[in-house]
Design an enzyme around this catalytic site. Sequence first.
Site, PDB file in Angstrom:
ATOM      1  N   PRO A  47       0.961  -1.184   0.160  1.00  0.00           N
ATOM      2  CA  PRO A  47      -0.020   0.094  -0.028  1.00  0.00           C
ATOM      3  C   PRO A  47       0.745   1.364   0.001  1.00  0.00           C
ATOM      4  O   PRO A  47       1.911   1.131   0.874  1.00  0.00           O
ATOM      5  CB  PRO A  47      -0.778   0.097   1.243  1.00  0.00           C
ATOM      6  CG  PRO A  47      -0.936  -1.432   1.699  1.00  0.00           C
ATOM      7  CD  PRO A  47       0.624  -2.088   1.102  1.00  0.00           C
ATOM      8  N   ASP A  50      14.611   2.448   5.043  1.00  0.00           N
ATOM      9  CA  ASP A  50      13.836   2.283   4.117  1.00  0.00           C
ATOM     10  C   ASP A  50      14.681   1.373   2.872  1.00  0.00           C
ATOM     11  O   ASP A  50      14.170   0.356   2.261  1.00  0.00           O
ATOM     12  CB  ASP A  50      12.773   3.048   3.630  1.00  0.00           C
ATOM     13  CG  ASP A  50      11.408   3.116   4.605  1.00  0.00           C
ATOM     14  OD1 ASP A  50      11.829   2.993   5.819  1.00  0.00           O
ATOM     15  OD2 ASP A  50      10.643   3.713   4.161  1.00  0.00           O
ATOM     16  N   ALA A  97      11.160   0.877  -1.801  1.00  0.00           N
ATOM     17  CA  ALA A  97      11.098  -0.208  -2.819  1.00  0.00           C
ATOM     18  C   ALA A  97      10.990   0.190  -4.244  1.00  0.00           C
ATOM     19  O   ALA A  97      11.512  -0.492  -5.109  1.00  0.00           O
ATOM     20  CB  ALA A  97       9.693  -1.074  -2.655  1.00  0.00           C
ATOM     21  N   ALA A 147       1.829   4.421   3.335  1.00  0.00           N
ATOM     22  CA  ALA A 147       1.227   3.500   4.384  1.00  0.00           C
ATOM     23  C   ALA A 147       2.140   3.370   5.555  1.00  0.00           C
ATOM     24  O   ALA A 147       1.895   2.656   6.319  1.00  0.00           O
ATOM     25  CB  ALA A 147       0.423   2.485   4.156  1.00  0.00           C
ATOM     26  N   GLY A 183       7.154   1.264   3.146  1.00  0.00           N
ATOM     27  CA  GLY A 183       8.373   1.448   2.492  1.00  0.00           C
ATOM     28  C   GLY A 183       7.982   1.354   0.815  1.00  0.00           C
ATOM     29  O   GLY A 183       9.031   1.058   0.195  1.00  0.00           O
TER      30      GLY A 183
END
Length: 324
Positions: A103, A154, A113, A106, A109
């Site tokens: 998502p 992250d 990504a 949210a 990460g």
Amino acid sequence: MRRAARASAPGKVIIVGEHFVVRGSLAIVAAIGRRLRVTVRSGGKGIVLESSMLGRHSAPLPGQGAAAKVSPVLEPYIAVLRSLAARGYSVVPHTILVESGIPPRAGLGSSAASMVAYALSYSAMHGDPLSAEDLYSVAMEGEKIAHGKPSGVDVTIAVRGGVLAYRRGENPVDIRPGLTGVTLLVADTGVERRTRDVVEHVLSIADALGEASTYIYRAADLIAREALHAIEKGDAERLGLIMNAAQGLLSSLGASSLEIETLVYRMRSAGALGAKLTGAGWGGCVIGLFKEGEVERGLESVVESSSQAFTASIAEEGARLEEF
């Protein structure tokens, strides 16, 4: 140069340490089994982004059509592209197709990504995939545009996967979890927010508190170290207590919200060993640590107060190239 390439990277949850990691405290972060995939195809005009979650956006290549207004959604990708160009990769017209099981906005990460998977797929299209070290550096350029002052945690977990102890400016340390018989429940408040706004707010409160905030940061660092030991020893009960304490520290600096606290207390009432926000806060997701036999009760407890909820497994693998 190949016509196309595809790569993916995992999402993440921060077990403890978000926000505090920005100023040097320890954070414990885990990759989860939900991934984001990016396919890069050469051709067309300029840069085109296609995503079911972010929509369709286009822009001229860097250095061309400078007067054109670029969508904020594309700006991080362009920053990554500039960083790749500085490393010798040619800048060519291409389409970026994003398929995500994470998502957006949210706290899981998705942005990191996406930057990691884009950088890896674009470099692979040129026949020279980035090393893990360069992949981190390039993806961070996109995260700086997206989040202002990212800690780097992250991006690190998206590149490496697994469970890591992370301190800014130091090499991450792999953690071998000894936990058994427990699982994480992730519940999304459904409230979107900009990470940059929350980070700046938390830092402003810490600055306003002055010397008092140093004790909060010391406590955060100490409980993160305790969390590391609990994870390695498989002490789920202690880890749950630590997660609850971490939530209190985050709330003291203004990172929580009514929606977050509602989910936290619903999870705890349903038997969670511990529950807290994960990521920036003000919305996004809450994680709860449950014994495997009790997680279904946890899921039922958050249905009315979340936009979605799911159990999360730890993903050992980080960024990777994928076949079509």
